[in-house]
Design an enzyme around this catalytic site. Sequence first.
Site, PDB file in Angstrom:
ATOM      1  N   ASP A 122       0.679  -1.227   0.024  1.00 27.02           N
ATOM      2  CA  ASP A 122       0.080  -0.043  -0.053  1.00 27.02           C
ATOM      3  C   ASP A 122       0.826   1.245   0.124  1.00 27.02           C
ATOM      4  O   ASP A 122       0.357   2.375   0.387  1.00 27.02           O
ATOM      5  CB  ASP A 122      -0.968   0.010   1.387  1.00 27.02           C
ATOM      6  CG  ASP A 122      -2.006  -1.047   1.092  1.00 27.02           C
ATOM      7  OD1 ASP A 122      -2.632  -1.101  -0.002  1.00 27.02           O
ATOM      8  OD2 ASP A 122      -2.236  -1.823   2.152  1.00 27.02           O
ATOM      9  N   ASP A 178      -7.097  -4.413  -5.141  1.00 28.27           N
ATOM     10  CA  ASP A 178      -6.269  -2.836  -5.027  1.00 28.27           C
ATOM     11  C   ASP A 178      -4.982  -2.591  -5.160  1.00 28.27           C
ATOM     12  O   ASP A 178      -4.721  -1.325  -5.546  1.00 28.27           O
ATOM     13  CB  ASP A 178      -6.526  -2.996  -3.444  1.00 28.27           C
ATOM     14  CG  ASP A 178      -7.694  -3.614  -2.764  1.00 28.27           C
ATOM     15  OD1 ASP A 178      -8.142  -4.634  -3.522  1.00 28.27           O
ATOM     16  OD2 ASP A 178      -8.241  -3.330  -1.647  1.00 28.27           O
TER      17      ASP A 178
END
Length: 415
Positions: A115, A180
């Site tokens: 991330d 994602d």
Amino acid sequence: MNKSFYFICLLLMIATTSCDSQRKNELLIERSFDTAIPLYENLLKTTTENLRNYPHSLHPDGSIKYLQIDEWTGGFWPGILWYIYEYTEDEKWKKEAISWTESLVSNQYNTAHHDIGFMMYCSYGNAIRFLDTPSYKEILVQSAKSLCERYNEQVGSIQSWNTRKSKGDINIWEFPVIMDNMMNLELLFYASKVTKDSSFRDIAISHALQTLAHHVRPDYSSFHVVNYNPDTGKALHKQTLQGFSDNSTWARGQAWGIYGFTMVYRETGDKRFLSTAEGMADFFLDHPQLPEDKIPYWDFNVGEEGYHPDWDYQKGMEIPRDASAAAITASALLELRDYVDTDKCHKYEQAAYNMLSTLASEPYLNIEHANPYYLLKHSTGNFPSNNEVDVPLIYADYYFLEALHRLQRKKDHTG
């Protein structure tokens, strides 16, 4: 003469329609930012005392739910501050944006998960649009290097999570990759352009191609998680951790795909990515389960025949919406519209406007200050885990504001 008169009338009608559309956009944007500013002033007053604790959502008692500096949503709060500064041009927001952006500096060395793109490009990536600060560019490049440490050449992908038990403990995910992760590739494209080092770009393209091959189904719906054998590169399991079932379509995962493949097409010009973005967008917009107001349920197939979750589910319950999925999709569509033919352009532009118009109204926009901090209501984080259901989420606000700026830039360009 009659033809000339008709032509003039047609031009006037088009001009009037265009002006009406622009005025609607202006009102939508103004209403949303006017609502946002006092909420974020409240959030600033509270969070300034908790620097390095990043606002994420709300606890059930209404208090702010913070995440720590190494969690995935840390970059959205400084990114929001940059968007508020961009709209208001008020130096006080710039000052806060700088402070919160620089608080994330140590994350440039974070290799614990994928991330890093969310964390650093949503913060520093916005900062460099306003500040020509050499150290910011260096921090982003180092962040890209950290992300690349999770790349496996055999798999051709960046590992999202570390080895863990899968959904329902059916198997072990040795090398899980989630949809994602497409959102983190923009950081790599940036690093490649700044350094002239093509390896960043090559990794991004490889990852996108693997995602296209294994996450995207033939009908352009998507899996959330694909687990690979890290030694052979073989795709072992395809599941949907945060969705209703492994063969269903989790709304936010679909949104990540639309956004991610649109961005990769922008950076590469490769038509495979454009057709994938279009296919995923059409699946989202044309799905019979998409509500009339265009804000999706948290999963497109929740409770439907043929979709069987491996967790307890109460049929007949009210199905929560996910405003975050709508915000992400609206922002993506406002870019995707620039790359497609006229019919698709109109379709995507109108869909984005309809989503934003709904989000900018009750019950989604926090006009009445149902909570004192966040702009959008009614998002869903992880329904199967009963985590963050029907709550505000910081990334819903971020992508909503980003979409409004994209709408604003379109207005300025065409006006």
